[in-house]
Design a protein around this motif. Structure first.
Motif, PDB file in Angstrom:
ATOM      1  N   GLU A  65      -1.183 -13.534  21.447  1.00 33.60           N
ATOM      2  CA  GLU A  65      -0.980 -12.164  21.913  1.00 33.60           C
ATOM      3  C   GLU A  65       0.219 -11.535  21.205  1.00 33.60           C
ATOM      4  O   GLU A  65       1.327 -12.060  21.251  1.00 33.60           O
ATOM      5  N   GLY A  66      -0.027 -10.421  20.526  1.00 30.49           N
ATOM      6  CA  GLY A  66       1.045  -9.719  19.832  1.00 30.49           C
ATOM      7  C   GLY A  66       1.376 -10.260  18.452  1.00 30.49           C
ATOM      8  O   GLY A  66       2.183  -9.679  17.746  1.00 30.49           O
ATOM      9  N   HIS A  67       0.764 -11.368  18.055  1.00 23.91           N
ATOM     10  CA  HIS A  67       1.004 -11.965  16.740  1.00 23.91           C
ATOM     11  C   HIS A  67      -0.336 -12.092  16.018  1.00 23.91           C
ATOM     12  O   HIS A  67      -1.066 -13.063  16.225  1.00 23.91           O
ATOM     13  N   PHE A  68      -0.635 -11.079  15.211  1.00 23.01           N
ATOM     14  CA  PHE A  68      -1.917 -11.058  14.528  1.00 23.01           C
ATOM     15  C   PHE A  68      -1.728 -10.532  13.111  1.00 23.01           C
ATOM     16  O   PHE A  68      -0.676  -9.995  12.772  1.00 23.01           O
ATOM     17  N   ILE A  69      -2.749 -10.687  12.307  1.00 23.93           N
ATOM     18  CA  ILE A  69      -2.745 -10.180  10.935  1.00 23.93           C
ATOM     19  C   ILE A  69      -3.732  -9.018  10.885  1.00 23.93           C
ATOM     20  O   ILE A  69      -4.888  -9.153  11.290  1.00 23.93           O
ATOM     21  N   ASN A  70      -3.282  -7.895  10.388  1.00 25.92           N
ATOM     22  CA  ASN A  70      -4.098  -6.689  10.293  1.00 25.92           C
ATOM     23  C   ASN A  70      -4.988  -6.796   9.060  1.00 25.92           C
ATOM     24  O   ASN A  70      -4.510  -6.719   7.933  1.00 25.92           O
ATOM     25  N   TYR A  71      -6.292  -6.948   9.261  1.00 25.03           N
ATOM     26  CA  TYR A  71      -7.193  -7.138   8.136  1.00 25.03           C
ATOM     27  C   TYR A  71      -7.265  -5.921   7.216  1.00 25.03           C
ATOM     28  O   TYR A  71      -7.490  -6.058   6.018  1.00 25.03           O
ATOM     29  N   ALA A  72      -7.048  -4.721   7.748  1.00 28.20           N
ATOM     30  CA  ALA A  72      -7.037  -3.520   6.911  1.00 28.20           C
ATOM     31  C   ALA A  72      -5.865  -3.565   5.923  1.00 28.20           C
ATOM     32  O   ALA A  72      -6.005  -3.186   4.758  1.00 28.20           O
ATOM     33  N   GLU A  73      -4.719  -4.055   6.383  1.00 31.93           N
ATOM     34  CA  GLU A  73      -3.565  -4.190   5.496  1.00 31.93           C
ATOM     35  C   GLU A  73      -3.817  -5.253   4.435  1.00 31.93           C
ATOM     36  O   GLU A  73      -3.396  -5.094   3.288  1.00 31.93           O
ATOM     37  N   VAL A  74      -4.498  -6.331   4.800  1.00 28.23           N
ATOM     38  CA  VAL A  74      -4.830  -7.376   3.830  1.00 28.23           C
ATOM     39  C   VAL A  74      -5.733  -6.807   2.742  1.00 28.23           C
ATOM     40  O   VAL A  74      -5.469  -6.974   1.543  1.00 28.23           O
ATOM     41  N   ALA A  75      -6.785  -6.109   3.133  1.00 24.58           N
ATOM     42  CA  ALA A  75      -7.721  -5.528   2.164  1.00 24.58           C
ATOM     43  C   ALA A  75      -7.013  -4.543   1.240  1.00 24.58           C
ATOM     44  O   ALA A  75      -7.218  -4.552   0.023  1.00 24.58           O
ATOM     45  N   GLU A  76      -6.155  -3.706   1.811  1.00 26.07           N
ATOM     46  CA  GLU A  76      -5.411  -2.735   1.004  1.00 26.07           C
ATOM     47  C   GLU A  76      -4.477  -3.438   0.020  1.00 26.07           C
ATOM     48  O   GLU A  76      -4.375  -3.044  -1.141  1.00 26.07           O
ATOM     49  N   MET A  77      -3.816  -4.509   0.454  1.00 26.07           N
ATOM     50  CA  MET A  77      -2.902  -5.239  -0.421  1.00 26.07           C
ATOM     51  C   MET A  77      -3.653  -5.899  -1.581  1.00 26.07           C
ATOM     52  O   MET A  77      -3.170  -5.902  -2.715  1.00 26.07           O
ATOM     53  N   ILE A  78      -4.819  -6.445  -1.291  1.00 23.46           N
ATOM     54  CA  ILE A  78      -5.618  -7.056  -2.358  1.00 23.46           C
ATOM     55  C   ILE A  78      -5.979  -6.011  -3.406  1.00 23.46           C
ATOM     56  O   ILE A  78      -5.768  -6.216  -4.603  1.00 23.46           O
ATOM     57  N   GLU A  79      -6.514  -4.887  -2.960  1.00 20.17           N
ATOM     58  CA  GLU A  79      -6.935  -3.854  -3.911  1.00 20.17           C
ATOM     59  C   GLU A  79      -5.747  -3.275  -4.677  1.00 20.17           C
ATOM     60  O   GLU A  79      -5.805  -3.108  -5.903  1.00 20.17           O
ATOM     61  N   THR A  80      -4.652  -2.996  -4.004  1.00 22.55           N
ATOM     62  CA  THR A  80      -3.457  -2.446  -4.655  1.00 22.55           C
ATOM     63  C   THR A  80      -2.918  -3.407  -5.707  1.00 22.55           C
ATOM     64  O   THR A  80      -2.571  -2.990  -6.818  1.00 22.55           O
ATOM     65  N   THR A  81      -2.856  -4.686  -5.374  1.00 27.14           N
ATOM     66  CA  THR A  81      -2.351  -5.689  -6.315  1.00 27.14           C
ATOM     67  C   THR A  81      -3.254  -5.792  -7.539  1.00 27.14           C
ATOM     68  O   THR A  81      -2.770  -5.860  -8.676  1.00 27.14           O
ATOM     69  N   MET A  82      -4.551  -5.791  -7.328  1.00 32.44           N
ATOM     70  CA  MET A  82      -5.486  -5.877  -8.451  1.00 32.44           C
ATOM     71  C   MET A  82      -5.329  -4.676  -9.390  1.00 32.44           C
ATOM     72  O   MET A  82      -5.324  -4.834 -10.606  1.00 32.44           O
ATOM     73  N   HIS A  83      -5.207  -3.479  -8.829  1.00 27.83           N
ATOM     74  CA  HIS A  83      -5.047  -2.284  -9.659  1.00 27.83           C
ATOM     75  C   HIS A  83      -3.718  -2.308 -10.420  1.00 27.83           C
ATOM     76  O   HIS A  83      -3.665  -1.959 -11.601  1.00 27.83           O
ATOM     77  N   LYS A  84      -2.670  -2.715  -9.754  1.00 30.72           N
ATOM     78  CA  LYS A  84      -1.329  -2.707 -10.350  1.00 30.72           C
ATOM     79  C   LYS A  84      -1.214  -3.725 -11.484  1.00 30.72           C
ATOM     80  O   LYS A  84      -0.687  -3.416 -12.550  1.00 30.72           O
ATOM     81  N   GLU A  85      -1.705  -4.920 -11.262  1.00 27.12           N
ATOM     82  CA  GLU A  85      -1.480  -6.020 -12.210  1.00 27.12           C
ATOM     83  C   GLU A  85      -2.448  -6.031 -13.396  1.00 27.12           C
ATOM     84  O   GLU A  85      -2.100  -6.553 -14.451  1.00 27.12           O
ATOM     85  N   GLN A  86      -3.651  -5.514 -13.238  1.00 25.81           N
ATOM     86  CA  GLN A  86      -4.649  -5.515 -14.307  1.00 25.81           C
ATOM     87  C   GLN A  86      -4.726  -6.890 -14.989  1.00 25.81           C
ATOM     88  O   GLN A  86      -4.497  -7.031 -16.186  1.00 25.81           O
ATOM     89  N   PHE A  87      -5.087  -7.881 -14.242  1.00 24.32           N
ATOM     90  CA  PHE A  87      -5.096  -9.268 -14.688  1.00 24.32           C
ATOM     91  C   PHE A  87      -6.062  -9.495 -15.845  1.00 24.32           C
ATOM     92  O   PHE A  87      -7.102  -8.853 -15.931  1.00 24.32           O
ATOM     93  N   GLU A  88      -5.707 -10.447 -16.690  1.00 24.36           N
ATOM     94  CA  GLU A  88      -6.633 -10.887 -17.736  1.00 24.36           C
ATOM     95  C   GLU A  88      -7.578 -11.951 -17.183  1.00 24.36           C
ATOM     96  O   GLU A  88      -8.770 -11.909 -17.436  1.00 24.36           O
ATOM     97  N   LEU A  89      -7.047 -12.903 -16.441  1.00 26.78           N
ATOM     98  CA  LEU A  89      -7.855 -14.004 -15.925  1.00 26.78           C
ATOM     99  C   LEU A  89      -8.013 -13.911 -14.416  1.00 26.78           C
ATOM    100  O   LEU A  89      -7.055 -13.595 -13.690  1.00 26.78           O
TER     101      LEU A  89
END
Length: 108
Positions: free
Chosen positions: A39-63
């Motif tokens: 109770e009161g200690h959870f992970i917000n899945y919307a924030e996780v999804a946003e972080m994944i997409e933001t990181t992918m766009h920012k880093e433009q990985f080769e591999l």
């Protein structure tokens, strides 16, 4: 408790081929997070999804492998409740007859 994010889809720069460095392509990402919910200690899945997409766009990985390692570290840093993380990145259009990808499991 497990969070499931399935088929998170967006266009981004990823890959080592010349055209992959200049033209964004579709990726599909799956993420499974195991964590001790209380109770009161959870992970917000919307924030996780946003972080994944933001990181992918920012880093433009080769591999994809590098992307998975960086995403794993980034998610754990921002969501310390994570105990297990399974990430899959697929490139559904890079080959004409299949979807290809890489999967990475991390246990903390």
């Amino acid at each position: 408790m497990k969070i499931l994010i399935e088929n998170l889809a967006f266009d981004t720069i990823i890959g080592i081929l010349e055209h992959e460095r200049t033209t964004a392509q579709k990726v599909h990402i799956d993420c499974i997070i195991d964590y001790p919910y209380s109770e009161g200690h959870f992970i917000n899945y919307a924030e996780v999804a946003e972080m994944i997409e933001t990181t992918m766009h920012k880093e433009q990985f080769e591999l994809i492998e590098t992307a998975l390692e960086v995403l794993s570290a980034t998610l754990k840093e921002h969501f310390p409740l994570i105990k297990e993380l399974l990430l899959t990145i697929r490139k559904p259009t890079i080959l004409p007859n299949c979807s290809v990808g890489v999967q990475h499991a991390t246990h903390y």
